[in-house]
Scaffold this motif. Structure first.
Motif, PDB file in Angstrom:
ATOM      1  N   GLN A   1       0.938  -1.383  -0.008  1.00  0.00           N
ATOM      2  CA  GLN A   1      -0.119  -0.024  -0.118  1.00  0.00           C
ATOM      3  C   GLN A   1       0.784   1.369   0.127  1.00  0.00           C
ATOM      4  O   GLN A   1       0.609   2.320  -0.674  1.00  0.00           O
ATOM      5  N   ILE A   2       2.089   1.345   0.797  1.00  0.00           N
ATOM      6  CA  ILE A   2       2.743   2.464   0.773  1.00  0.00           C
ATOM      7  C   ILE A   2       3.521   2.548  -0.634  1.00  0.00           C
ATOM      8  O   ILE A   2       3.793   3.683  -1.006  1.00  0.00           O
ATOM      9  N   TYR A   3       4.052   1.515  -1.053  1.00  0.00           N
ATOM     10  CA  TYR A   3       4.430   1.370  -2.377  1.00  0.00           C
ATOM     11  C   TYR A   3       3.709   2.134  -3.369  1.00  0.00           C
ATOM     12  O   TYR A   3       4.007   2.899  -4.172  1.00  0.00           O
ATOM     13  N   ASN A   4       2.283   1.607  -3.540  1.00  0.00           N
ATOM     14  CA  ASN A   4       1.537   2.155  -4.464  1.00  0.00           C
ATOM     15  C   ASN A   4       1.089   3.776  -4.264  1.00  0.00           C
ATOM     16  O   ASN A   4       1.127   4.461  -5.186  1.00  0.00           O
ATOM     17  N   GLY A   5       1.128   4.025  -2.792  1.00  0.00           N
ATOM     18  CA  GLY A   5       0.715   5.590  -2.664  1.00  0.00           C
ATOM     19  C   GLY A   5       2.099   6.546  -2.869  1.00  0.00           C
ATOM     20  O   GLY A   5       1.670   7.393  -3.448  1.00  0.00           O
ATOM     21  N   ALA A   6       3.187   5.857  -2.660  1.00  0.00           N
ATOM     22  CA  ALA A   6       4.290   6.603  -3.097  1.00  0.00           C
ATOM     23  C   ALA A   6       4.260   7.034  -4.362  1.00  0.00           C
ATOM     24  O   ALA A   6       4.756   8.005  -5.122  1.00  0.00           O
ATOM     25  N   LEU A   7       4.048   5.761  -5.389  1.00  0.00           N
ATOM     26  CA  LEU A   7       4.099   6.051  -6.708  1.00  0.00           C
ATOM     27  C   LEU A   7       3.053   6.852  -7.089  1.00  0.00           C
ATOM     28  O   LEU A   7       3.399   7.906  -7.991  1.00  0.00           O
TER      29      LEU A   7
END
Length: 467
Positions: free
Chosen positions: A42-48
């Motif tokens: 979730q953090i990866y997708n949000g950061a992207l």
């Protein structure tokens, strides 16, 4: 003849190494690891999405350091994620940074760019720790476990302790005994559903072998995986080819079941296990073969092969269909089965540890050039035999090629010594440089709310990407 580049200079006394070990979590730990992996995704997708919107709205290019600063809001807004510590969340942001660094590198090189895309649950399988703050190794300094000795465990914050197997503990203890300091940890859920941990060490002392000035070329090919100039022919067993019959049977069984049913998933897991077993055997062969080559020669010369281009499909396009597609597909499989890339990788790793040098030389006409007189002609080679049309030199074709590669490496090494033996240039990667400060705050999806945590396809955005 042609260009050559030095890939290992053999001067490093302190190395960076990694050890991969199997984890056996309990059922509760397995569910906790799944939760940790989902938070990281979730953090990866949000950061992207954060980076995309920062550029689209304010034309600001963000770095991982900019996004690291935003993690301070996690403690207030998402305490469930903070129980694992801040390091796995920083690791997810570092993965985003690496994805963009690769994207910009491919753009600069003029290749297919491949813009970073959102990760679904099936495509996000690793949690990364870039510092030893939320994990530690315990009980390894006491040697192998005995009566009264502390257990050998890997502790991960928020998950608990994992008891290490004897093999895993032995592998980690070797690097500790050589002065290694554990610095990074990556926990991965494999395609088979099992868990593995990779521990990165820095400060590992090299183990140089006695000085050896002999130059040895390695000719890599499909039939003969590695040919050496002294006539040694090494063949990698066809592990994957031998497993294809079993894989085919499992694939036919999978077609009999409803997609995504329990039996369908079970067949998928069996296929993945078969592939993984063949890969491990091939990897093990490449590692042991590389050790043998490095022990024999002080300077190793390899062909600078572009394996990516060599294994490209010949299918072509609808407007311009390719020719010989079936034959090229078979050749690609043979090239992949031969583990040519893995062999070159492990030769470089073992050479670095042993204080050897490795050169990559121009592969042009190495199979057509005579090692005795240098005459180059296509008619010199006929299948597995080499017969020079000028001087009559006879040799196995791959051995002759290894001798040519050895001569090219020896020539490059001589020029390198005449130039004062310059060391390799180890420049700082672009991903480690700071960029302008961000102006758009990152938002992490709330996993407790319904409708969040779903799979995001390429080009789609998370539900709460930007505040």
């Amino acid at each position: 003849m042609g260009s050559a580049k030095l890939v290992v200079d053999g001067t490093d006394e302190i190395l960076v190494r990694k050890a991969e070990i199997a984890l056996t979590p309990t059922r509760v730990q397995g569910r906790t690891l799944d939760s940790l992996l989902e938070w990281s995704r979730q953090i990866y997708n949000g950061a992207l999405q954060h980076r995309r919107d920062a550029w689209r709205i304010a034309q600001v290019s963000l770095s991982r350091f900019d996004q690291f600063a935003e993690l301070s809001t996690l403690r207030e807004n998402h305490p469930q994620a903070v129980r694992f510590g801040i390091q796995p969340m920083r690791g997810a942001l570092s993965l985003v940074d690496e994805a963009f660094a690769g994207f910009f590198r491919r753009v600069d090189e003029g290749g297919k760019a491949g813009y970073p895309r959102f990760r679904s649950r099936g495509r996000f399988r690793s949690v990364c720790y870039d510092e030893p703050k939320n994990w530690t190794l315990r009980g390894l300094n006491s040697g192998l476990k005995s009566h009264g000795a502390p257990a050998r465990v890997l502790y991960v914050q928020g998950v608990g302790e994992f008891t290490l197997s004897k093999r895993g503990a032995r592998q980690l203890s070797r690097f500790l005994a050589r002065g290694g300091e554990p610095r990074t940890l990556t926990i991965t859920r494999t395609r088979t559903g099992s868990w593995r941990a990779t521990v990165g060490f820095r400060g590992v002392h090299a183990m140089p072998l006695p000085e050896n000035t002999q130059v040895g070329g390695v000719d890599r090919g499909v039939t003969i995986t590695a040919a050496l100039p002294d006539g040694t022919l090494l063949r990698c067993p066809e592990f994957l080819k031998g497993a294809r019959e079993e894989i085919g049977a499992l694939q036919r069984e999978r077609e009999m079941h409803q997609p995504f049913s329990s039996e369908w998933k079970k067949a998928n897991k069996a296929i993945a296990k078969t592939y993984a077993r063949a890969h491990r055997r091939s990897e093990n062969w490449a590692r042991h073969t590389a050790r043998e080559v490095v022990a024999r020669y002080g300077v190793i010369s390899l062909e600078d092969l572009s394996l990516t281009n060599m294994t490209k499909s010949a299918k072509g396009t609808v407007e311009r269909p390719g020719k010989g597609v079936a034959a090229k597909k078979g050749l690609n499989r043979s090239l992949q089965d031969a583990a040519l890339g893995r062999l070159a990788y492990w030769i470089s790793v073992k050479a670095e540890e042993a204080g050897r040098r490795v050169w990559k030389v121009d592969p042009k006409n190495s199979s057509r050039q005579c090692a005795a007189c240098g005459h180059t002609e296509a008619a010199n080679r006929h299948r597995a035999q080499f017969a020079c049309r000028r001087c009559g030199h006879h040799e196995h074709a791959d051995v002759n090629a290894a001798q040519v590669i050895s001569a090219r490496g020896e020539s490059a090494d001589a020029r390198w010594r005449d130039a004062g033996s310059p060391l390799l240039n180890r420049s700082v990667s672009k991903s480690q440089r700071r960029r302008p400060t961000m102006v758009v705050p990152i938002a992490i999806p709330n996993m407790n709310e319904p409708g969040t945590g779903q799979n995001h396809g390429a080009g789609s955005a998370p539900d709460a990407a930007v505040a």
